[in-house]
Scaffold this motif. Structure first.
Motif, PDB file in Angstrom:
ATOM      1  N   UNK A 221      19.384 -12.718  26.834  1.00  0.00           N
ATOM      2  CA  UNK A 221      20.002 -13.486  25.749  1.00  0.00           C
ATOM      3  C   UNK A 221      21.182 -12.752  25.115  1.00  0.00           C
ATOM      4  N   UNK A 222      21.908 -13.467  24.268  1.00  0.00           N
ATOM      5  CA  UNK A 222      22.891 -12.873  23.379  1.00  0.00           C
ATOM      6  C   UNK A 222      24.143 -12.353  24.050  1.00  0.00           C
ATOM      7  N   UNK A 223      24.864 -11.512  23.275  1.00  0.00           N
ATOM      8  CA  UNK A 223      26.146 -10.974  23.737  1.00  0.00           C
ATOM      9  C   UNK A 223      25.981 -10.115  24.976  1.00  0.00           C
ATOM     10  N   UNK A 224      24.868  -9.371  25.035  1.00  0.00           N
ATOM     11  CA  UNK A 224      24.654  -8.506  26.193  1.00  0.00           C
ATOM     12  C   UNK A 224      24.509  -9.329  27.461  1.00  0.00           C
ATOM     13  N   UNK A 225      23.710 -10.389  27.395  1.00  0.00           N
ATOM     14  CA  UNK A 225      23.540 -11.252  28.549  1.00  0.00           C
ATOM     15  C   UNK A 225      24.848 -11.887  28.981  1.00  0.00           C
ATOM     16  N   UNK A 226      25.631 -12.354  28.011  1.00  0.00           N
ATOM     17  CA  UNK A 226      26.928 -12.964  28.347  1.00  0.00           C
ATOM     18  C   UNK A 226      27.859 -11.959  29.004  1.00  0.00           C
ATOM     19  N   UNK A 227      27.855 -10.725  28.502  1.00  0.00           N
ATOM     20  CA  UNK A 227      28.739  -9.698  29.061  1.00  0.00           C
ATOM     21  C   UNK A 227      28.362  -9.373  30.503  1.00  0.00           C
ATOM     22  N   UNK A 228      27.059  -9.241  30.775  1.00  0.00           N
ATOM     23  CA  UNK A 228      26.630  -8.958  32.141  1.00  0.00           C
ATOM     24  C   UNK A 228      26.936 -10.132  33.068  1.00  0.00           C
ATOM     25  N   UNK A 229      26.678 -11.364  32.598  1.00  0.00           N
ATOM     26  CA  UNK A 229      26.958 -12.520  33.445  1.00  0.00           C
ATOM     27  C   UNK A 229      28.450 -12.661  33.731  1.00  0.00           C
ATOM     28  N   UNK A 230      29.275 -12.192  32.809  1.00  0.00           N
ATOM     29  CA  UNK A 230      30.728 -12.232  33.013  1.00  0.00           C
ATOM     30  C   UNK A 230      31.230 -11.062  33.858  1.00  0.00           C
ATOM     31  N   UNK A 231      30.319 -10.155  34.245  1.00  0.00           N
ATOM     32  CA  UNK A 231      30.720  -9.016  35.063  1.00  0.00           C
ATOM     33  C   UNK A 231      31.499  -7.955  34.317  1.00  0.00           C
ATOM     34  N   UNK A 232      31.286  -7.853  32.992  1.00  0.00           N
ATOM     35  CA  UNK A 232      32.035  -6.869  32.202  1.00  0.00           C
ATOM     36  C   UNK A 232      31.667  -5.428  32.568  1.00  0.00           C
ATOM     37  N   UNK A 233      30.551  -5.247  33.254  1.00  0.00           N
ATOM     38  CA  UNK A 233      30.131  -3.907  33.684  1.00  0.00           C
ATOM     39  C   UNK A 233      30.653  -3.555  35.075  1.00  0.00           C
ATOM     40  N   UNK A 234      31.447  -4.435  35.664  1.00  0.00           N
ATOM     41  CA  UNK A 234      31.960  -4.228  37.022  1.00  0.00           C
ATOM     42  C   UNK A 234      33.437  -3.875  36.996  1.00  0.00           C
ATOM     43  N   UNK A 235      33.896  -3.300  38.079  1.00  0.00           N
ATOM     44  CA  UNK A 235      35.318  -3.015  38.260  1.00  0.00           C
ATOM     45  C   UNK A 235      35.709  -3.541  39.637  1.00  0.00           C
TER      46      UNK A 235
END
Length: 255
Positions: A221-235
């Motif tokens: 849930x929340x901002x963390x879930x959205x960030x991971x689904x958006x691939x913000x942890x990827x390069x």
């Protein structure tokens, strides 16, 4: 940068440091390892006791040092520990700082990443020439996570979580190259060769162990879930890509 002074390695007894120190020695460099527990020095490797977070013993560890390779990190407090190291390095006349960070420091809404970003900024604003490398999650850490998950009767698999794990030996090799080179600021990220969903990582581990487990998709849930689904942890663009896959690592460590 060429020098006869020892290279100070923080975190030199960890997973990454265990690869870095022998590589530096193979290049003929003396190494001073900062550690919180006393250890006997060995050929070409001197262990010095200090605590970055408590700001104890750092100046003595930096005596005669021109280059610092900062690998030490933890679940929290990396920004404060790095600021302590930077202040001591400024006083000691250190000429070059190299830092290992993590992909997602400027995008992921988690305290761990914010702490890493704070550490990056402390180094960038220190006035000391520096190089910072952001790397993806190591295979070693990925293995720790999925092996714990695989002990459960049902393996939870958060949907949308994707990772591009990289081999720690390839990160070590790149860091040594950067340490022995010239300061370059923030260099391209270093990732593994493939992007995996969490379920794929778990399935690969289970297959390597000859096990089977049911998997339960869950939603973060929340901002963390959205960030991971958006691939913000990827390069995915302009990154340096390693060659060793998760499957090859598993074959070596588990299979």
């Amino acid at each position: 940068m060429t020098s006869t002074s020892p290279i100070l390695v923080t975190g030199g007894t960890g997973t990454l440091g265990g690869h870095v120190v022998p590589l530096l020695r193979a290049e003929g460099r003396d190494v001073r390892v900062l550690t919180r527990q006393k250890r006997p020095s060995v050929d070409g490797v001197e262990y010095v006791t200090a605590d970055l977070l408590k700001d104890e013993g750092i100046e003595a560890a930096l005596d005669g040092v021109e280059t610092v390779l900062h690998l030490a990190g933890g679940a929290k407090g990396d920004d404060e520990a790095t600021r302590n190291l930077v202040r001591a390095a400024q006083r000691a006349g250190v000429r070059y700082l190299v830092y290992i960070s993590v992909i997602g420091t400027d995008t992921m809404p988690l305290a761990y990443f914010r702490s890493k970003l704070g550490a990056e900024r402390a180094i960038a604003e220190s006035g000391i020439p520096y190089t910072t490398l952001r790397a993806a999650q190591f295979h070693d850490l990925t293995l720790t996570v999925v092996s714990k998950m695989a002990k459960l009767p049902v393996v939870p698999c958060p949907g949308g979580l994707r990772f591009q794990p990289v081999d720690s030996r390839e990160v070590a090799s790149r860091l040594v190259e950067l340490t022995l080179g010239d300061p370059a600021g923030l260099v391209p990220d270093l990732t593994g060769p493939k992007v995996y969903a969490m379920a794929d990582l778990a399935r690969g581990y289970l297959a390597a162990r000859g096990r089977r487990r049911p998997m339960l998709p869950i939603r973060l849930p929340g901002k963390t879930g959205r960030a991971y689904r958006a691939g913000e942890n990827l390069s995915l663009d302009r990154a340096t890509v390693g060659s060793r896959t998760w499957e090859a690592f598993l074959s070596e460590r588990v299979g």
